[in-house]
Design a protein around this motif. Sequence first.
Motif, short mmCIF file in Angstrom:
data_model
loop_
_atom_site.label_atom_id
_atom_site.label_comp_id
_atom_site.label_asym_id
_atom_site.label_seq_id
_atom_site.Cartn_x
_atom_site.Cartn_y
_atom_site.Cartn_z
N ILE A 23 -9.28 20.58 -4.53
CA ILE A 23 -9.98 19.30 -4.52
C ILE A 23 -10.65 19.05 -3.17
O ILE A 23 -11.77 18.50 -3.11
CB ILE A 23 -9.00 18.15 -4.88
CG1 ILE A 23 -9.76 16.82 -4.93
CG2 ILE A 23 -7.84 18.08 -3.91
CD1 ILE A 23 -8.90 15.68 -5.44
N TYR A 24 -10.00 19.48 -2.09
CA TYR A 24 -10.60 19.30 -0.76
C TYR A 24 -11.86 20.16 -0.62
O TYR A 24 -12.88 19.72 -0.11
CB TYR A 24 -9.58 19.64 0.33
CG TYR A 24 -10.08 19.33 1.73
CD1 TYR A 24 -9.87 18.07 2.29
CD2 TYR A 24 -10.77 20.28 2.48
CE1 TYR A 24 -10.32 17.78 3.57
CE2 TYR A 24 -11.24 19.99 3.75
CZ TYR A 24 -11.01 18.73 4.30
OH TYR A 24 -11.47 18.43 5.55
N LYS A 25 -11.76 21.42 -1.09
CA LYS A 25 -12.91 22.31 -1.02
C LYS A 25 -14.06 21.79 -1.87
O LYS A 25 -15.24 21.86 -1.47
CB LYS A 25 -12.51 23.71 -1.48
CG LYS A 25 -11.55 24.43 -0.55
CD LYS A 25 -11.18 25.78 -1.10
CE LYS A 25 -10.18 26.50 -0.19
NZ LYS A 25 -9.80 27.83 -0.75
N ALA A 26 -13.73 21.27 -3.04
CA ALA A 26 -14.78 20.77 -3.93
C ALA A 26 -15.51 19.57 -3.32
O ALA A 26 -16.74 19.46 -3.41
CB ALA A 26 -14.18 20.39 -5.28
N LEU B 138 -11.43 12.19 1.50
CA LEU B 138 -11.08 13.47 2.12
C LEU B 138 -10.07 13.30 3.25
O LEU B 138 -9.15 14.12 3.43
CB LEU B 138 -12.35 14.15 2.66
CG LEU B 138 -13.22 14.92 1.66
CD1 LEU B 138 -14.51 15.37 2.33
CD2 LEU B 138 -12.47 16.11 1.10
N LYS B 139 -10.22 12.22 4.01
CA LYS B 139 -9.31 11.99 5.14
C LYS B 139 -7.89 11.72 4.68
O LYS B 139 -6.93 11.95 5.43
CB LYS B 139 -9.82 10.82 5.97
CG LYS B 139 -11.13 11.12 6.71
CD LYS B 139 -11.60 9.91 7.49
CE LYS B 139 -12.91 10.20 8.21
NZ LYS B 139 -13.40 9.01 8.97
N LYS B 140 -7.72 11.25 3.45
CA LYS B 140 -6.39 10.91 2.95
C LYS B 140 -5.70 12.10 2.28
O LYS B 140 -4.53 12.02 1.93
CB LYS B 140 -6.49 9.76 1.95
CG LYS B 140 -6.99 8.46 2.57
CD LYS B 140 -7.11 7.36 1.52
CE LYS B 140 -7.65 6.08 2.14
NZ LYS B 140 -7.78 4.99 1.12
N ASP C 72 -3.51 18.22 2.13
CA ASP C 72 -3.74 19.67 2.12
C ASP C 72 -5.24 19.94 2.30
O ASP C 72 -6.05 19.66 1.41
CB ASP C 72 -3.25 20.28 0.80
CG ASP C 72 -3.27 21.80 0.82
OD1 ASP C 72 -3.67 22.36 1.87
OD2 ASP C 72 -2.92 22.41 -0.20
N LYS C 73 -5.60 20.50 3.44
CA LYS C 73 -7.00 20.77 3.74
C LYS C 73 -7.50 22.07 3.11
O LYS C 73 -8.68 22.42 3.26
CB LYS C 73 -7.21 20.85 5.25
CG LYS C 73 -6.71 19.64 6.01
CD LYS C 73 -7.36 18.33 5.55
CE LYS C 73 -6.85 17.14 6.33
NZ LYS C 73 -7.41 15.86 5.84
#
Length: 317
Positions: free
Chosen positions: A253-256, A243-245, A248-249
């Motif tokens: 994919i970040y939300k999942a 997640l840190k890499k 786009d926050k």
Amino acid sequence: NVSVKDAKIKKRGVIKHIKIVNAELSYSLHRCPQCGMNTLVKNGKRTTNARLASFNGIEYHLILKKQRFLCRNCGSTCGAHSDLLIKNHTMTKQIKNRIFSMAKESFTLSSIAKIIGISANTVSRILYRNIKIPNRCAHLPENLCFDEFRSVKNIFTFIAIDADTHRLVELIHDRLSKTITEHFINNYSLSERQAVKTVSIDLNANYQLVVHRIFPNARIVVDRFHIVQLCSRALDQVRINSLKKLPDKKSRIYKAMKSDWRLYHLPEEDVDDTHIKFIVGINEFMTIQNAIDIATDEIPIFKEAYDTYQSIQRSIR
């Protein structure tokens, strides 16, 4: 003669309202309990303070004037006594019976002390006065479990139970390897310790060294719960590093991976790939398998960690 009046006492820095019960205890007694002669005469009264059982949260103190007797033959003295009182104690039998009844209902020592209005040490002394804790159990079971738990004043206490019946075997108020080793070697013979076949432990390295020294023939079994726990933590660590890499926050994919992290810990048989439902974190309609694939298809290292985690879970089951 009995009278009741209100009073105030300062106990542990708090002013408490109590009820004072004034009473006298006197009866005729002629035969001396020491010499057996009928030479007893009344010899004044002695005032004692005894605790009665609380009622509606109010403490009751019994101020009792007990008759004293003097033997003119041998010079010994004695006093009047009642079944309500305990000899040489300020607690009455009411308090003692109340403590035992509350202990049977699984009240803790501190709770009993707070409700009755006495110290926890007094409660412990009354409960365990005539109980002698044995140094060892009758015989060691073939399968043991070792662990520790946080007990009084944040001190870790060692515990050993029977793996088959879950019966308590040992409770040592210390978890040092030296203390545990000395306890078993001093209280159990070599033949008894050689009969132990398995010892289940967590991943504590100290226990592994202790087991081989105490039980020469025992096999070490690592608790499955701790294996699953370590694998879950490792999977979460890979997920957080991934997640840190992500630049786009606000991406899917970040939300999942951020909001729906519990889906990755589901067993394979609980992952539904047919029924579509609303996934809150992603805010879309899809199957659970589709939500998991969003991250595993895009991040190879996370997919490898996820597959390894599921493989370990499947093997343990």
